[in-house]
Design an enzyme around this catalytic site. Sequence first.
Site, PDB file in Angstrom:
ATOM      1  N   THR A  20       0.935  -1.364   0.325  1.00  0.00           N
ATOM      2  CA  THR A  20      -0.113  -0.075  -0.025  1.00  0.00           C
ATOM      3  C   THR A  20       0.951   1.253   0.118  1.00  0.00           C
ATOM      4  OG1 THR A  20      -1.845  -1.180   1.064  1.00  0.00           O
ATOM      5  CG2 THR A  20      -1.877   1.468   1.488  1.00  0.00           C
ATOM      6  N   THR A  96       1.552  -4.368   4.330  1.00  0.00           N
ATOM      7  CA  THR A  96       1.287  -4.665   5.686  1.00  0.00           C
ATOM      8  C   THR A  96       0.741  -6.060   6.015  1.00  0.00           C
ATOM      9  OG1 THR A  96      -0.861  -3.336   6.018  1.00  0.00           O
ATOM     10  CG2 THR A  96       1.229  -2.230   6.479  1.00  0.00           C
ATOM     11  N   ASP A  97      -0.008  -6.334   4.926  1.00  0.00           N
ATOM     12  CA  ASP A  97      -0.549  -7.878   5.172  1.00  0.00           C
ATOM     13  C   ASP A  97       0.269  -8.945   5.570  1.00  0.00           C
ATOM     14  OD1 ASP A  97      -3.025  -6.578   4.418  1.00  0.00           O
ATOM     15  OD2 ASP A  97      -3.391  -7.751   2.668  1.00  0.00           O
TER      16      ASP A  97
HETATM   17  N1  ASP Z   1      -3.200  -3.869   2.795  1.00  0.00           N
HETATM   18  C1  ASP Z   1      -2.071  -4.094   2.509  1.00  0.00           C
HETATM   19  C2  ASP Z   1      -1.028  -3.071   2.797  1.00  0.00           C
HETATM   20  O1  ASP Z   1      -1.162  -2.470   3.760  1.00  0.00           O
HETATM   21  C3  ASP Z   1      -1.784  -4.626   1.033  1.00  0.00           C
HETATM   22  C4  ASP Z   1      -0.693  -5.287   0.800  1.00  0.00           C
HETATM   23  O2  ASP Z   1      -0.261  -6.010   1.828  1.00  0.00           O
HETATM   24  O3  ASP Z   1       0.010  -5.184  -0.148  1.00  0.00           O
HETATM   25  O4  ASP Z   1       0.154  -2.835   1.898  1.00  0.00           O
END
Ligand code: ASP
Length: 343
Positions: A20, A96-97
């Site tokens: 993200t 972050t995932d």
């Molecule tokens: N929601 C995720 C992020 O915070 C998407 C990912 O992991 O790429 O980046």
Amino acid sequence: MSRRQVAQVPGVAVVGLGGTIAMAQAGNGGVIPSLSAEDLVAAVPGLAGLGVDLAVSSFRSQPGTSLTVEDIIELADVLHQQFTDGAVGAVITQGTDTIEETAYLLDLLNATEAPIVVTGAMRNPTLAGADGPANLLAAVTVAASPHARGLGCLVVLADEIHAAARVRKSHTMSPSTFISPNGGPLGYVVEGYVRLVNRPAHRYRPPAPNRDQPVPRVGLYTATLGDDGGLLPALASHLDGLVIAAFGAGHVPQQWVANIEEIAGRIPVVFASRTGSGFTATDTYGFPGSESDLIARGLIPAGILDPYKARLLLQILLTTTDSRESLRTALAAATDDLGTKTR
Ligand code: ASP
């Protein structure tokens, strides 16, 4: 505690993997990874003022969900070379995932004293209050700090400094999603200063993985109410190792015990708690499917490691051994890192 670095600090490597923090609008659809690590660095006010030499590169451009264990092993080798060439620390920007998993893998694979700091963003750059730039600034501050040396891999978001072995993603959208349910964060970045309030007793480092061996296939299966465990043998027949996310302190339904004992005789089976914090027990309960029963049937307790981290540790260990005794000792050592068992 350390003051913000104002003199020129030798290099910190900044390596982009996507996520993200690096996303931009794609046509009329949602955001996708598109920005390079150079773009991210250029968008951070105040970064130049830290006086830290940055060596910036892009390694992947993926959502965190599509990164692989092989990617992270390759990344660890790239970072090792950068540390050998003189970098004092590294910052990884990614989705972050999967940070709670990639950071723990990097922690296991970092054989040096140089810190690896993983960061990302919960609000993408097109949104009001995008958190990527502040997180990147804080991450570089930590990576350049002498106080971070020897701490392995750290996760820095929302000005909190978390140990990779403890950190969990706890919320789908909040910028404060990262927490350390066992013991709390190691510290904070406050007014540009690294403020450590906690230090792990020591660091667990497994033997270096055997890179000639494909990454072993380790499955994760969660105990749920009323599941009779009938699918376990079929699942296990495809695996090199299995982690059970067990109830409470390490419990499964009594209907599982015959299957799980037979599986544990063929492949290593580790049980962790699905609760999100606390140690697995070893000798408190005695019913069929309890922690002491599972241990007697050859399963290995994960201690304080959550199921996701236990799975990664088992994958790395299995590249060099499948001896149950060695695995049991390694899991115990990884847990001791977070709280030694004494009376
Ligand atoms: N929601 C995720 C992020 O915070 C998407 C990912 O992991 O790429 O980046």
